[in-house]
Design an enzyme around this catalytic site. Structure first.
Site, short mmCIF file in Angstrom:
data_model
loop_
_atom_site.label_atom_id
_atom_site.label_comp_id
_atom_site.label_asym_id
_atom_site.label_seq_id
_atom_site.Cartn_x
_atom_site.Cartn_y
_atom_site.Cartn_z
N HIS A 106 0.85 -1.20 0.00
CA HIS A 106 0.00 0.00 0.00
C HIS A 106 0.87 1.24 0.00
O HIS A 106 2.03 1.20 0.42
CB HIS A 106 -0.91 0.02 1.23
CG HIS A 106 -0.17 -0.11 2.54
ND1 HIS A 106 0.29 -1.34 3.00
CD2 HIS A 106 0.24 0.81 3.44
CE1 HIS A 106 0.91 -1.15 4.15
NE2 HIS A 106 0.91 0.14 4.44
N HIS A 144 0.91 5.18 1.56
CA HIS A 144 0.32 6.13 2.50
C HIS A 144 0.29 7.50 1.82
O HIS A 144 1.27 7.90 1.19
CB HIS A 144 1.21 6.31 3.74
CG HIS A 144 1.36 5.09 4.59
ND1 HIS A 144 0.80 4.99 5.84
CD2 HIS A 144 2.05 3.93 4.39
CE1 HIS A 144 1.13 3.82 6.38
NE2 HIS A 144 1.89 3.16 5.52
#
Ligand code: 5GP
Ligand code: ZN
Length: 143
Positions: A98, A100
Site C-alpha cells: 500500500h 500512504h
C-alpha cells in the site's frame, strides 16, 4: 490468509472508504499521522513493492497521484508525504502492499529521519556495491 487489507477489500472488515474501483480501494488509516491520512491499496494481495507486478504498480501510482491531489485540496494541506514501508525493519506492519498519503502542514513535520555522513571512500564503495547489483539485474528491466 489472515490479512486485514484483504478483508477490507472484500468488505469482510469495515473501513472509511474514500475511493474504490474494480481493482483498488483507498480508506482512512485508523492511526493517522494527521487527520485524513489515507491508504491506497490494491484489492489483490501482494506483499510489498518488489512483488507487485509493474502494471498494477503503475495503476496504483496513478490513482495515488489523483487521490493525493484530492486529499490536499479537501483538507487545504500545505503538502503531503507519499510513503511505502517495505519490511519489518522499514516499519511495515501490514504485509499487503500500500501507499500512504499523509497530508502535511507548515511546522508539523517530525518525520525527518536522522542522517549520517560518508567518507569519500565509503560513498564510492556504496556506489560500486549497488551499481554491481543494478547491472546484474538490468536484464529484468529490459525484459
Ligand atoms: P504500514 O505500517 O504497513 O506501512 O502501514 C499499515 C497502516 O495500516 C498503519 O498506519 C495502520 O495504522 C493501518 N491499519 C492497520 N490496521 C488497520 C485497520 O484495520 N483499518 C485501517 N483503516 N487501517 C489500519
Ligand atoms: Zn492482503
Amino acid at each position: 490468509m489472515d490479512c486485514i487489507f484483504c478483508e477490507i477489500a472484500s468488505k469482510d472488515a469495515e473501513a472509511e472508504v474514500i475511493f474504490e474501483n474494480e481493482n483498488f480501494v483507498a480508506f482512512l488509516d485508523i492511526n493517522p499521522v494527521n487527520y485524513g491520512h489515507t491508504l491506497v491499496v490494491p484489492k489483490k494481495h501482494f506483499d510489498n513493492f518488489l512483488t507487485i507486478p509493474t502494471d498494477d504498480l503503475s495503476e496504483l501510482t496513478k490513482i495515488t497521484q489523483y487521490l493525493a491531489g484530492a486529499v490536499k485540496r479537501a483538507l487545504k494541506a500545505d503538502g503531503f508525504n507519499i510513503i511505502s514501508n517495505n519490511g519489518n525493519s522499514a516499519g511495515q506492519s501490514v504485509f499487503h502492499f500500500h501507499y500512504h498519503i499523509i497530508p502535511r502542514y507548515e511546522n508539523d513535520f517530525h518525520m525527518r529521519p536522522r542522517t549520517i555522513e560518508y567518507k569519500q571512500s565509503e560513498i564510492e564503495l556504496y556506489r560500486d556495491k549497488i551499481k554491481e547489483s543494478v547491472s546484474k539485474y538490468e536484464g529484468l528491466l529490459n525484459g
